[in-house]
Design an enzyme around this catalytic site. Structure first.
Site, PDB file in Angstrom:
ATOM      1  N   GLY A 194       0.770  -1.256   0.035  1.00 52.04           N
ATOM      2  CA  GLY A 194       0.075  -0.026   0.002  1.00 52.04           C
ATOM      3  C   GLY A 194       0.727   1.244  -0.053  1.00 52.04           C
ATOM      4  O   GLY A 194       1.965   1.312   0.341  1.00 52.04           O
ATOM      5  N   PRO A 196       2.444   4.895   1.050  1.00 54.82           N
ATOM      6  CA  PRO A 196       3.003   5.240   2.477  1.00 54.82           C
ATOM      7  C   PRO A 196       1.849   5.956   3.391  1.00 54.82           C
ATOM      8  O   PRO A 196       1.133   6.732   2.973  1.00 54.82           O
ATOM      9  CB  PRO A 196       4.001   6.204   2.163  1.00 54.82           C
ATOM     10  CG  PRO A 196       4.542   5.906   0.874  1.00 54.82           C
ATOM     11  CD  PRO A 196       3.321   5.518  -0.101  1.00 54.82           C
ATOM     12  N   GLY A 197       1.813   5.276   4.459  1.00 52.94           N
ATOM     13  CA  GLY A 197       0.781   6.324   5.553  1.00 52.94           C
ATOM     14  C   GLY A 197      -0.739   5.451   5.572  1.00 52.94           C
ATOM     15  O   GLY A 197      -1.681   5.998   6.264  1.00 52.94           O
ATOM     16  N   THR A 201       1.988  -0.970   9.246  1.00 55.27           N
ATOM     17  CA  THR A 201       2.626  -1.171  10.394  1.00 55.27           C
ATOM     18  C   THR A 201       1.371  -1.325  11.455  1.00 55.27           C
ATOM     19  O   THR A 201       1.511  -2.311  12.284  1.00 55.27           O
ATOM     20  CB  THR A 201       3.854  -0.172  10.660  1.00 55.27           C
ATOM     21  OG1 THR A 201       4.449  -0.020   9.634  1.00 55.27           O
ATOM     22  CG2 THR A 201       4.420  -0.445  12.159  1.00 55.27           C
ATOM     23  N   GLU A 417      -5.854  33.786  -9.830  1.00 53.95           N
ATOM     24  CA  GLU A 417      -6.581  32.994  -9.361  1.00 53.95           C
ATOM     25  C   GLU A 417      -8.216  33.107  -9.462  1.00 53.95           C
ATOM     26  O   GLU A 417      -8.997  32.148  -9.572  1.00 53.95           O
ATOM     27  CB  GLU A 417      -6.483  33.111  -7.489  1.00 53.95           C
ATOM     28  CG  GLU A 417      -5.221  32.848  -7.228  1.00 53.95           C
ATOM     29  CD  GLU A 417      -4.707  31.524  -7.414  1.00 53.95           C
ATOM     30  OE1 GLU A 417      -5.453  30.594  -7.554  1.00 53.95           O
ATOM     31  OE2 GLU A 417      -3.442  31.430  -7.709  1.00 53.95           O
TER      32      GLU A 417
END
Length: 600
Positions: A194, A196-197, A201, A417
């Site tokens: 998967g 990261p994050g 773990t 913008e």
């Protein structure tokens, strides 16, 4: 008696002998004098046979005229010294040293005590596998489940399918006999894949917590050292520890650091890493098959792992830990806000909807940042405003309050913008505009924030073309409203070009048809191939460039048309931005005269 303590006893005897020898040599000169009694001393004093005398405290050392040497003890040092001095004898008086027992210990025993202490320290290091003398011991840390503080599936949210896959592993660790009775074999290894994050773990810890078994954790990079053979030795030591504590779980984080395909990279691979991998392969599926050890590993690069590591009998299962959907994000937010006092206006469902693409670690960081912002403002609860500010900080970077922006640059940014926002509002099938700001954040002078209403897994051609038009809206507004263009559109152009390239080369959304034309090669040290091989001709490359240019030009043309047709709205929005610096979705709809429904 163990060998270690037998050796310690031997070394203690040697140390005592060394002390005795030290004292012996230190007093070697004194032992050459013959010891006599006090009566003979008086006779020598009365005679004229003394050549010289030395008084060392109450000790008397005498040398006679015929070369003989005597020593004895006398309490009458002063009287005898005066008597001999009158006779012309060479007298030397050394003051008495009032050494305490502590002083004697410091002088004679402390060096040996220090030596013995150091020896015991190094022997202990060798016996326990300390880093000082033993590089072959693994750095794995063992966690034993504490019923009060253990991590369980209650602490894992947003990945229900992953938890369902792992329930079988937990059942085996709790009751292995249930499976072995009918000849079933539990998977030897579970590979968690998967981004990261996503919580790989955390999932492994939860499995150990649910099963109530020891949990060994180590990083793939911990196996690799500068010394040859250390990695393989650490693998053996890790599994030996695991066997002594079976049933248990061994978790190897970032396994791609040690499990990359053998023979890849420049020079055919790294021998030390390959030895470590070979040992890991043997330990996972060697001759011993009933060890009750589950090996779990995590990686975000499964494509570079060695095939022997992924075959049945080693990592039997590959479980994908995906990014959470809106429901998963809501559950994750509930977990991370359990101990956070929330204000009445906080709606976690809205936060979950506006954080598309966030993984568990991102959401945990978002909640923490919101709490920090609330604490800085001396609030007792975290409010929705704090979550909005935290989201801006996470997505865009911290606000650059000290940035000195000239009025001209501020005006250009406002029109730029506004161009993005107007094009996004006027086109169908685009992400809703959440906020427009000209406050510098991170590397940007301003931002138009679009947040998707739903999670997207596929994108249609219309959405992608409109996305390119929105990206080009800033440049279009500069040209139409100000009559000049600036470097402010650099990142917009880069992103628009990348979308167009993927439309042509990967997704088949051009006149070239549904053909994969990417010439991106594998990375040398992470993939399997060194050389980059172009799979198309130079003529095709020219057609690709032409198609990319056409798509980007079409997007720019659409943006210019929309800005030209809505000059008054662009002007009004730019002026509002110059006044307030930040406007939200409601104010944008008010400026454009729109209802809640999207413009057609």
């Amino acid at each position: 008696m163990s060998p270690v303590y037998r050796n310690a006893f031997l070394w203690m005897i040697i140390a005592v002998l060394m002390i005795l020898l030290f004292n012996m040599f230190n007093n070697a000169g004194n032992y050459s004098f013959v010891k006599i009694d006090y009566t003979k001393l008086i006779r020598l004093v009365d005679s004229d046979k003394i050549k010289s005398v030395r008084f060392d405290g109450n000790e008397v050392y005498i040398t006679t005229t015929d070369g003989k040497r005597y020593r004895t003890y006398t309490p009458e040092v002063k009287d005898i010294a005066d008597k001999l001095a009158k006779k012309g004898v060479d007298v030397v008086v050394k003051p008495k040293e009032n050494n305490s027992i502590l002083t004697n210990i410091l002088i004679y025993w402390v060096p040996m005590i220090v030596f013995i202490f150091l020896w015991f320290y190094f022997m202990n290091q060798m016996n326990k596998g300390g880093k000082a003398l033993n590089f072959g011991k693994s750095n794995a840390r063992m966690f034993v489940s504490d019923p009060k503080n253990r991590v369980t599936f209650k602490d894992v949210a947003g990945i229900d399918e992953v938890k369902d896959e792992l329930l079988e592993i937990i059942e085996f660790l709790k009751n292995p006999g249930k499976f072995t009775k009918i000849g079933a074999k539990i998977p030897k290894g579970v590979l968690l894949v998967g981004a990261p994050g996503t919580g790989k773990t955390l999932v492994a810890k939860a499995v150990a917590g649910e099963a109530g078994v020891p949990f060994f954790t180590i990083s793939g990079s911990d196996f690799v050292e500068m010394f040859v053979g250390v990695g393989a030795s650490r693998v053996r030591d890790l599994f030996n520890q695991a066997k002594r504590n079976a049933p248990c779980i061994v978790f190897i984080d970032e396994i791609d650091a040690v499990g990359r395909q053998r023979g890849a990279g420049v020079g055919g691979g790294n021998d030390e890493r390959e030895q470590t991998l070979n040992q890991l392969l043997v330990e996972m599926d060697g001759f011993q098959t009933d060890t009750n050890i589950i090996v779990m590993a995590a990686t975000n690069r499964p494509d570079v792992l060695d095939p022997a590591l992924l075959r049945p009998g080693r990592f039997d299962r590959r479980i994908v830990v995906p990014k959470p959907d809106v429901k998963g994000r809501l559950e994750i937010l509930k977990v991370h806000t359990r101990k956070i006092p929330l204000g009445d206006d906080v709606d976690l469902e809205i936060i979950a909807k506006t954080t598309s693409g966030f993984v568990g670690a991102d959401l945990a960081n978002l909640v923490n940042e919101a709490a920090l912002i609330a604490a800085r403002k001396n609030k007792t609860k975290v409010e929705m405003e704090d979550f909005d500010l935290a989201k801006d900080k996470v997505l865009l970077g911290p606000e650059r309050k000290n940035a000195i922006i000239s009025e001209r640059e501020k005006r250009i940014t406002a029109y730029h913008e506004s161009g993005h926002a107007i094009v996004a509002k006027m086109l169908p099938n685009t992400d809703p505009v959440h906020k427009v700001s000209i406050i510098p954040r991170g590397m940007a002078l301003g931002v138009t924030q679009q947040l998707p209403e739903d999670d997207k897994y596929t994108y249609d051609k219309e959405y992608l073309m409109n996305r390119i038009a929105v990206l080009m809206g800033g440049r279009a507004a500069e040209e139409v409203m100000l009559g000049s263009i600036t470097t402010g559109a650099g990142n917009d152009i880069e992103r628009a070009t990348e979308i167009a390239r993927r439309m042509v080369c990967e997704w088949g959304m051009s006149s070239l048809g549904p053909i994969h034309l990417s010439d991106e090669g594998k990375e040398v040290f992470l993939g399997r191939d060194i050389a980059v091989r172009k799979t198309f001709s130079e003529e095709t490359a020219r057609l690709i460039d032409a198609e990319i240019k056409k798509i980007v030009d079409d997007g720019y043309r659409i943006a210019v048309e929309i800005i030209t047709e809505n000059k008054d709205k662009v002007e009004k929005m730019a002026q509002r931005l110059l006044e307030k610096e930040v406007i939200d979705a409601k104010e944008i709809d008010e400026i454009l005269g729109l209802n809640d429904d999207r413009a057609a």
